[in-house]
Design a protein around this motif. Sequence first.
Motif, PDB file in Angstrom:
ATOM      1  N   HIS A 171      37.072  51.527  53.323  1.00  0.00           N
ATOM      2  CA  HIS A 171      37.957  51.610  51.864  1.00  0.00           C
ATOM      3  C   HIS A 171      37.465  52.764  51.126  1.00  0.00           C
ATOM      4  O   HIS A 171      38.276  53.304  50.265  1.00  0.00           O
ATOM      5  CB  HIS A 171      37.604  50.309  51.034  1.00  0.00           C
TER       6      HIS A 171
ATOM      7  N   HIS B  94      33.143  48.845  50.858  1.00  0.00           N
ATOM      8  CA  HIS B  94      33.031  48.871  52.372  1.00  0.00           C
ATOM      9  C   HIS B  94      33.563  50.024  53.022  1.00  0.00           C
ATOM     10  O   HIS B  94      34.422  50.862  52.310  1.00  0.00           O
ATOM     11  CB  HIS B  94      33.706  47.666  53.023  1.00  0.00           C
TER      12      HIS B  94
ATOM     13  N   ASP C 150      40.110  43.359  50.441  1.00  0.00           N
ATOM     14  CA  ASP C 150      39.900  42.429  51.612  1.00  0.00           C
ATOM     15  C   ASP C 150      39.689  40.933  51.119  1.00  0.00           C
ATOM     16  O   ASP C 150      38.828  40.036  51.722  1.00  0.00           O
ATOM     17  CB  ASP C 150      38.597  42.851  52.179  1.00  0.00           C
TER      18      ASP C 150
ATOM     19  N   HIS D  31      36.808  47.900  46.957  1.00  0.00           N
ATOM     20  CA  HIS D  31      35.325  47.655  47.085  1.00  0.00           C
ATOM     21  C   HIS D  31      34.682  48.927  48.053  1.00  0.00           C
ATOM     22  O   HIS D  31      35.472  49.532  48.738  1.00  0.00           O
ATOM     23  CB  HIS D  31      35.111  46.138  47.714  1.00  0.00           C
TER      24      HIS D  31
ATOM     25  N   HIS E 250      34.295  38.638  48.564  1.00  0.00           N
ATOM     26  CA  HIS E 250      34.141  39.537  49.597  1.00  0.00           C
ATOM     27  C   HIS E 250      33.065  40.355  49.374  1.00  0.00           C
ATOM     28  O   HIS E 250      32.155  40.896  50.175  1.00  0.00           O
ATOM     29  CB  HIS E 250      35.583  40.294  49.934  1.00  0.00           C
TER      30      HIS E 250
HETATM   31 ZN   LIG Z   1      35.686  44.972  53.353  1.00  0.00          ZN
END
Ligand SMILES: [Zn+2]
Length: 246
Positions: free
Chosen positions: A93, A90, A179, A88, A162
């Motif tokens: 990451h 974020h 996550d 994902h 998430h």
């Molecule tokens: Zn995350």
Amino acid sequence: MRILLLTTLTLLTACDVAAPMGGSLADGLVQPVTYDGAGGSQAYIIDSGDGRVVLIDTGLDEDAGPILDALADLDRTADDVAAVFITHGHPDHIGGAAQFDAPLYARPEERPLITGEQNPERPFPNFDEPEATGLDIDVPVADGEVYGFGYRTVEVFALPGHTAGHTVYLSAGVLFMGDSASATSEGELNGATWLFSRDTAENDASLAALRDRLDRERDRIHTLAPAHSEALLEGLAPLDRYLDGV
Ligand SMILES: [Zn+2]
């Protein structure tokens, strides 16, 4: 004597269910990259068996230092990376993704976060201006697809919750959970952290759907590897226990 035996058994049990932080997984085929400090995330290096590697996520550091160090320990360089799969978008990451020329794989639903056109959705308002990352998806992936690299495959499982485009990958018997879950030091699994998630109820529903899909082939999964904690070595059992309590 009995106390000593019990203590030994307890230690053995603890070692059996969780991998040591930073220790390799899947008989050395998968190397976690551990980050120091708050908000640090793990990336994972998968040995594809043909001299190349595949990355799952790229951690927080924009210079990808911890990943490059871990690659050097494996006698590999950034040029040996065949693909970068993103769970994902974020920042912790995708931080080091620009350091690798390899194509970036992710679900298209995650594009606004990966490019930085959109801020992460959380349970509280965020008034920061979104910031462009310079990244984009090179290979849009879809649920159910399987990609081959050398002697290894990477399977794609959509796991929204998430984030909208959060994705879980299965390779070398390891389910890379991003996550969508985290492990406790007692070897239990928890769902996504509310404070940093778009929708934890959706995440739980996605985890249940994934468990049901994998139920008939559960022998293929020996390790659950969340991003921010150690890996669990009991197959899908920790996920079963978590879902039983939801
Ligand atoms: Zn995350």
